[in-house]
Design a protein around this motif. Sequence first.
Motif, mmCIF file in Angstrom:
data_model
loop_
_atom_site.group_PDB
_atom_site.id
_atom_site.type_symbol
_atom_site.label_atom_id
_atom_site.label_comp_id
_atom_site.label_asym_id
_atom_site.label_seq_id
_atom_site.Cartn_x
_atom_site.Cartn_y
_atom_site.Cartn_z
ATOM 1 N N TYR A 39 1.041 -1.036 -0.016
ATOM 2 C CA TYR A 39 0.077 -0.186 -0.020
ATOM 3 C C TYR A 39 0.861 1.173 0.132
ATOM 4 O O TYR A 39 0.647 2.151 -0.800
ATOM 5 N N ALA A 40 1.899 1.256 0.784
ATOM 6 C CA ALA A 40 2.680 2.478 1.049
ATOM 7 C C ALA A 40 3.522 2.890 -0.409
ATOM 8 O O ALA A 40 3.500 3.928 -0.539
ATOM 9 N N ARG A 41 3.833 1.782 -1.088
ATOM 10 C CA ARG A 41 4.589 2.101 -2.271
ATOM 11 C C ARG A 41 3.434 2.539 -3.308
ATOM 12 O O ARG A 41 3.997 3.511 -4.015
ATOM 13 N N ILE A 46 3.659 9.450 -6.176
ATOM 14 C CA ILE A 46 4.169 9.391 -7.443
ATOM 15 C C ILE A 46 3.329 8.872 -8.492
ATOM 16 O O ILE A 46 3.685 8.992 -9.650
ATOM 17 N N GLY A 47 2.001 8.567 -8.293
ATOM 18 C CA GLY A 47 1.167 7.739 -9.295
ATOM 19 C C GLY A 47 0.059 8.814 -9.703
ATOM 20 O O GLY A 47 -0.847 8.528 -10.450
ATOM 21 N N GLY A 48 0.304 10.076 -9.218
ATOM 22 C CA GLY A 48 -0.885 11.031 -9.685
ATOM 23 C C GLY A 48 -2.175 10.675 -9.330
ATOM 24 O O GLY A 48 -2.335 9.990 -8.238
ATOM 25 N N ASP A 49 -3.304 11.129 -10.312
ATOM 26 C CA ASP A 49 -4.659 10.450 -9.870
ATOM 27 C C ASP A 49 -4.865 9.202 -9.749
ATOM 28 O O ASP A 49 -5.832 8.585 -9.159
ATOM 29 N N ASN A 50 -4.030 8.599 -10.329
ATOM 30 C CA ASN A 50 -4.262 6.927 -10.323
ATOM 31 C C ASN A 50 -4.230 6.342 -9.005
ATOM 32 O O ASN A 50 -4.820 5.618 -8.456
ATOM 33 N N THR A 87 4.617 0.689 -13.939
ATOM 34 C CA THR A 87 5.661 1.602 -13.641
ATOM 35 C C THR A 87 6.479 1.600 -12.296
ATOM 36 O O THR A 87 7.410 1.215 -12.050
ATOM 37 N N VAL A 88 5.337 1.594 -11.165
ATOM 38 C CA VAL A 88 5.658 1.617 -9.963
ATOM 39 C C VAL A 88 6.228 0.276 -9.534
ATOM 40 O O VAL A 88 7.349 0.088 -8.914
ATOM 41 N N PRO A 89 5.517 -1.009 -9.941
ATOM 42 C CA PRO A 89 5.974 -2.548 -9.695
ATOM 43 C C PRO A 89 7.463 -2.454 -10.333
ATOM 44 O O PRO A 89 8.237 -3.114 -9.805
ATOM 45 N N LEU A 90 7.681 -1.859 -11.570
ATOM 46 C CA LEU A 90 9.021 -2.052 -12.253
ATOM 47 C C LEU A 90 10.372 -1.305 -11.556
ATOM 48 O O LEU A 90 11.289 -1.723 -11.172
ATOM 49 N N ALA A 91 9.726 -0.120 -11.001
ATOM 50 C CA ALA A 91 10.810 0.488 -10.194
ATOM 51 C C ALA A 91 11.275 -0.435 -8.744
ATOM 52 O O ALA A 91 12.184 -0.261 -8.573
ATOM 53 N N ARG A 92 10.180 -0.935 -8.268
ATOM 54 C CA ARG A 92 10.570 -1.696 -7.167
ATOM 55 C C ARG A 92 11.201 -3.131 -7.297
ATOM 56 O O ARG A 92 12.069 -3.491 -6.808
ATOM 57 N N TYR A 315 11.437 9.269 -16.254
ATOM 58 C CA TYR A 315 11.241 9.254 -14.812
ATOM 59 C C TYR A 315 12.389 8.990 -14.087
ATOM 60 O O TYR A 315 12.493 7.961 -12.963
ATOM 61 N N ASP A 316 13.476 9.798 -14.045
ATOM 62 C CA ASP A 316 14.703 9.577 -13.197
ATOM 63 C C ASP A 316 14.653 9.629 -11.752
ATOM 64 O O ASP A 316 15.401 8.923 -11.134
ATOM 65 N N GLY A 317 13.666 10.071 -11.249
ATOM 66 C CA GLY A 317 13.712 9.787 -9.848
ATOM 67 C C GLY A 317 13.112 8.957 -8.982
ATOM 68 O O GLY A 317 13.049 8.676 -7.867
ATOM 69 N N MET A 318 12.222 8.146 -9.821
ATOM 70 C CA MET A 318 11.237 7.071 -9.052
ATOM 71 C C MET A 318 11.979 5.959 -8.400
ATOM 72 O O MET A 318 11.986 5.707 -7.265
ATOM 73 N N ILE A 319 13.020 5.450 -9.272
ATOM 74 C CA ILE A 319 13.843 4.225 -8.618
ATOM 75 C C ILE A 319 14.589 4.689 -7.381
ATOM 76 O O ILE A 319 14.649 3.824 -6.474
#
Length: 423
Positions: A39-41, A46-50, A87-92, A315-319
């Motif tokens: 949930y916290a991730r 970083i996911g905007g309105d999504n 994208t969020v799962p990929l960064a993780r 999105y250079d800052g996410m990872i």
Amino acid sequence: MRDFLPAEKARRERVLAVIRDRYRAHGFDEIETPVMEEYARLHAGIGGDNEKLAYNVLKRGLDADAIAAAADDPSQLTDLGLRYDLTVPLARFYATHRGQLPTVFRAIQIAPVWRAERPQKGRYRQFVQCDIDIMGDASARAESELIAATLDTLDALGLEGGTVRINDRRALDWMLDSFGFGADERPEVLITIDKLDKIGPAGVAAELRERGATAVAVDAFEGFLTRPVTMEYHPFGERQIRKLLPGSAPDEVVAHLVGIGEAVAAARGGSSEGSPEVPLVFDPFLVRGMGYYTGTIFELAHPSVDYSLGGGGRYDGMIGRFLGQDVPAVGFSIGFERIVDLVPAADGGAAAAIVLVHDRDVPDGELLAHKAGFVAAGSRVRLEQRTKNLKALLERAAADGYTSFAAVQAGAAPGSLEVKPLA
């Protein structure tokens, strides 16, 4: 969330096979991540309105008192959620497995995601995303590879003529700063600018004033939007970019965009700036709503429709949020649900698909022997018992993708059946 009948499922799988093939041809490797993330991730801002549309999973073991006590704090009620993008799962994933991955990692992710959308045409609560991402490369080459691979995939699907609208978040920030908008009002200003193609310059200016944006900045921006411009055409390149931006745009950003254009031109058979083969269009007001974009942003367009077929950006800052150190990253996603309906029907070049229409008295052993012979020869085979309405049976088989049929009677020798086309 939808069911798919066999013919539609087959069509979707055919399109997905083409997408996978072209992505792999461009050197990308497919990975898979779980459908749920912490949930916290998913709600890290970083996911905007999504993030507001995420499906969250209730913690196990909560009794009524615990639920009542935490009713005003969703983070106390849930610890997991269904992914709303890839994208969020990929960064993780990258932060977890970096030691086992190459320095520059090119990833394919093709999988369903879930959002609590209000269902309507083109918007679903479960839908497939087709993503390619490059991590570890800060140069324009990464964007160029993504764009070339995406356009090649569109061509392979029979959708030639696609173009990519491109911009850079750094150019947007510089432009807003040059007009006089404060850093704290940029998010709201960008939301309004994103409506430019729908409400026009006057509508954008009116909404900015209604929002209470800096008056002098709104006046300067409106003046820029309504300035007289010459009509000469400039293909994608430095002249086009500088003409569409106010004043003296940052050289670094312009050079980055020009480099992308030159590389894509080479990939598409062009030779230099000014080649009409470059399917890129600079759009200084392209925004894209995801808060994690830090540089280049782009959207995929096709002349057959008036909406985008995909998009992405850097999105250079996410990872760095997961790894503790920044890693350059950029991705491009094809909107599969939008593209699949545009792809032309199959041309019949697939392997033979045969319906064996048998009488009731044909022994099972004979049927399976006939079927095994055709399967061994590379055909797809379906057994159908003859009905009174044979025409309807064959029409249904044709709708399911079968191309031929053969009548089977008891005692027929293997290899003796007469195969006839369904068409």
